[in-house]
Design a protein around this motif. Sequence first.
Motif, mmCIF file in Angstrom:
data_model
loop_
_atom_site.group_PDB
_atom_site.id
_atom_site.type_symbol
_atom_site.label_atom_id
_atom_site.label_comp_id
_atom_site.label_asym_id
_atom_site.label_seq_id
_atom_site.Cartn_x
_atom_site.Cartn_y
_atom_site.Cartn_z
ATOM 1 N N GLY A 14 33.853 75.789 22.145
ATOM 2 C CA GLY A 14 33.777 76.774 22.510
ATOM 3 C C GLY A 14 32.779 77.452 21.392
ATOM 4 N N ILE A 15 33.117 77.520 20.037
ATOM 5 C CA ILE A 15 32.475 77.684 18.906
ATOM 6 C C ILE A 15 30.959 77.238 18.791
ATOM 7 N N LEU A 16 30.723 76.114 19.108
ATOM 8 C CA LEU A 16 29.412 75.514 19.188
ATOM 9 C C LEU A 16 28.627 76.263 20.066
ATOM 10 N N THR A 17 29.258 76.321 21.202
ATOM 11 C CA THR A 17 28.583 77.195 22.476
ATOM 12 C C THR A 17 28.159 78.463 22.038
ATOM 13 N N ALA A 18 28.985 79.007 21.652
ATOM 14 C CA ALA A 18 28.903 80.474 21.030
ATOM 15 C C ALA A 18 27.762 80.627 20.009
ATOM 16 N N SER A 19 27.647 79.778 19.107
ATOM 17 C CA SER A 19 26.836 79.932 18.136
ATOM 18 C C SER A 19 25.326 79.475 18.457
ATOM 19 N N SER A 20 25.216 78.696 19.531
ATOM 20 C CA SER A 20 23.914 78.317 20.215
ATOM 21 C C SER A 20 23.306 78.975 21.081
ATOM 22 N N GLY A 109 24.653 88.446 11.156
ATOM 23 C CA GLY A 109 25.266 87.597 10.105
ATOM 24 C C GLY A 109 24.845 86.280 10.135
ATOM 25 N N SER A 110 25.508 85.336 10.216
ATOM 26 C CA SER A 110 25.315 83.856 9.920
ATOM 27 C C SER A 110 24.530 83.274 11.450
ATOM 28 N N ALA A 111 24.692 84.168 12.626
ATOM 29 C CA ALA A 111 24.183 83.620 13.793
ATOM 30 C C ALA A 111 22.734 84.175 14.035
ATOM 31 N N THR A 112 21.953 83.276 13.873
ATOM 32 C CA THR A 112 20.473 83.476 13.921
ATOM 33 C C THR A 112 19.929 82.513 14.972
ATOM 34 N N THR A 113 18.490 82.855 15.220
ATOM 35 C CA THR A 113 17.579 81.767 16.157
ATOM 36 C C THR A 113 16.135 82.072 15.249
#
Length: 956
Positions: A14-20, A109-113
Amino acid sequence: MATTEPLLTFCLIGILTASSAITLTMDRRIAVDDLPLILNCSLDSTSPSVVEFKLNDTVVGTCQLIDGTCNSTDYYYRLSTISGSRQVTLTIEPFQEPRDYGVWACGHGSATTQRQIQTSSGLLPWTNVTTNPTRSDIPSSLTSTNTLTIVLNTPCVKGQVNVSWMYLLEGGNEESLSSTYTPRSCDRSRMVTVSSVTVVGNDPSMQGKLVTLRVSVEHDSFPPAKAYTETIDFGPVQFPGAVTSVTLVNITRDNETIQILEGSSLVLICETSFSFPTANVSWYKDGEEVTQQSSERQEGTAVKKKTVSTLTYQVTPAHNNDLLSCTASNGPSPVSSKNVKLDVVYSPSTPALNVSSLLEGETVTLTCVSSNHGNPKCIYKWKKRGVFVQHQGSTWSFTVTRLDNGASIQCLAENKYTNTTSLEKESASKTLTVYYRPRVSISAASTKNEGDTLSLNCSADSNPARPSYTWTFNSSIVAYTRIYTQNNLRRTRQGVYTCSARVNALGYNALEGNATITVTVNYPPDISMTGVTLTEGQTLNLECSASGQPAIYTFSPFEQYWGSTFVKRYEGSKAGPKYTLQRPNVTYMESGEYECSVSNGISSTQRRQVSVVVKAAPVFLQYLSRSLAIGANVTLYWNLFSKPNVTGITWYFGNQTRTYPAPTVTITSVTMYVHGRFVNDMGYQVQIPLTNVQPDQLGTYTIKACNSVDCRNRSLLLSASGPPLVPLEFSAINSSSESVWLKWKPNFPGGNFIQSFLLYHRVSPGGNWSSQPIPQGTGTTVIGRVAGLEPNTEYAFKVQSRNNRRSNNMGPVTQEVYVKTKDASGGLGTGIGIGIAVCIGLVLLVAVPLLVFKFRAFIPSISCLNFIKARSSSDEDTRPHQDKDEATENHYTGLTHRPGTSTVQAAYDTILFQTTPATDTVREGIYQNVKPAVKPKPLIGRKGKRHGDGHIYENC
């Protein structure tokens, strides 16, 4: 550890999916200089409050997702979002190099693309792309020797340009074309492009087709919605092609036959298929070209057309069986149509006919000949008297009759031509001559009524004409005229009449014919019926027989008459000409005249009457019981009818035979009620006169009448009906200072009525009368007490009788009795009063039974013995006792009491008794010239019930 490993694994996924889940996309496949570029950042499900856009790690703009507010560092960077959504859009307008080259990033924050943009394309204006020739200069068609070349040029532009060519056919099919493509550098990274295509008119793939040429140009600056491609269409261009077909209009098969009338105009139309160039049409007859009589026109679009050729000429019989066709050509290979064959319809020639004289009964054969039979071959028809007969053929055979004499004969040659054009080919008319014997007919009504005039009209049809006539009746000659007449026809002239007609034909024997008619003479029926005499109780059989022509009879019911009075109808039974009446157990009422009525439709209904005599015992018709006043005169009578005559009369009073007074028997007209009708006939009246009728003459009177059949008797009742007689032995029996006792004996009550009394008193002389009702009681003596009197005063008393008749119910008043009341201090002693009362009681105890037994027939019983003392004059009821219409009947005048009479019979003076019309009911007598001395007023007692006689009785 075994239970926690799956849960940890799920959480890491779930964490990996949310960050991607954060993505960054562009609206074009490559950036284009001087055009806007849109970057879309789609966020993950964590829904941050602030999103940032960066170029090479430098923030160029932010957006607050909660309220949708956005900011940017430069005007050419424009951020936008929708409050509450997870998408932020960055519009770069316009995109420029190298300013906007680098790494673009979005996130929170740290969630970017990130997305790197290092290249871009230049802008190619579509209007700067040119062709030679232009679209408007493209020809609409090409011949087989023509060639078409189109060249496309693009301006100098950054980025590669791709060019492709194709052609489109009618119906939407696409095919690619071979072309040339030449790119050339014009300035650093920019290039120009040249492309061309060439098509030829004799290209087999495009032969006869309408073609559209299309060029497609692809470049990165063109709209993504058009797949970065723009197109140019040239044409359409019609390519040449050979004609493919030629058709005769309305001809569906080869060698099809067209039928046409001689003299009509033949019109054949030949149509080619659409072609370019246009085809030419040629006509052929029996393989040889027809160079005249045709016309041609073209139809279709501006380039590709079809040719329509029309062949027209007038046909004759020589054109029969012609074979026609057409051929079309616009190149080396012509095409031909189907063949059509002509069938020319033409008429036959006029036929010829021969006819000769004939004899009735012979068979003749007629022949019709025509030199030209026509097309199709003709048929022959025949006419007689202008009307077609049911026969066809060149010959006609038939047996002639007299009806054929003078008939016109014709024959006709017909085929389809004559039927269509109505141009008949008809021979000259010929007339038949037929000799035949007379055909005789009689015109007359074969049924006549007796007394009519018979007229028989004979006519004959013959050849030669004008025959001679002879009439016979039942084989006897009666006339030599054509019309036979008989006046006042009788039934004896009914039979067979024959008319004969004769002619002489030249060369033949005499020809004769005849006809007969049967004459029927109708006459009304004769009736036969015989009268009947029988005795009551027997069966009446009456038969009515009819004889007439026609023998179809309608009988009406028998009708019974008594003299001229209709009595009754009787349904009989019919059997052929007879009508029978049967009545069992007859009585005298079945006597009379019986009429039989019958009709057969001739003249009026016939009637006959006969007498039916039923001998019966005497029948009493009128015998009335009587009611009268005592002392009156009366005549009792009986009306009776008797057939046979009365032979003896006897009369009885009660059960005793009497001879006095002798009865009077008179023959008189009597009225009878027979079967619901009143009829009159001669009968008898028996009378018994009675004078000064006394009570002992009241009772039943019977008459016995006899004849030769039997005896019958009838009784009537003689009774009294009137006011009561005056009371007897009226006197005073005692008095006191306030009361007076009086007694009297009741007299005859006037009939079967209840008798009562009114006791009057007044001060004497000159006082006013007062009255009180007194019932009769059951004794022979009535005692009445008058109370409330004044002491030592003389009073006058009288008594009046009455009964309960509805009217005329008051009897005479007695003579007055005078009594003086005692002084208040005097009077009888107690002992004497008791003694007198005891004596009176003993007398009444002995006398009452004797009087009741003697006068039991005249004294009605009274159920109530005690009467109530009458009210005083102040309590009197002023309402009248009788109805107003009865008051006038209660008058007595001239009544006097005969001194010394003590019998029941009272003496009346000046009394007239009148009888009412004879009925079966007892009637009351009417008294005239009678008036009471005092007109009483009815009283109402203090207690008890008022009765119809005006008395008041206690306990009733």
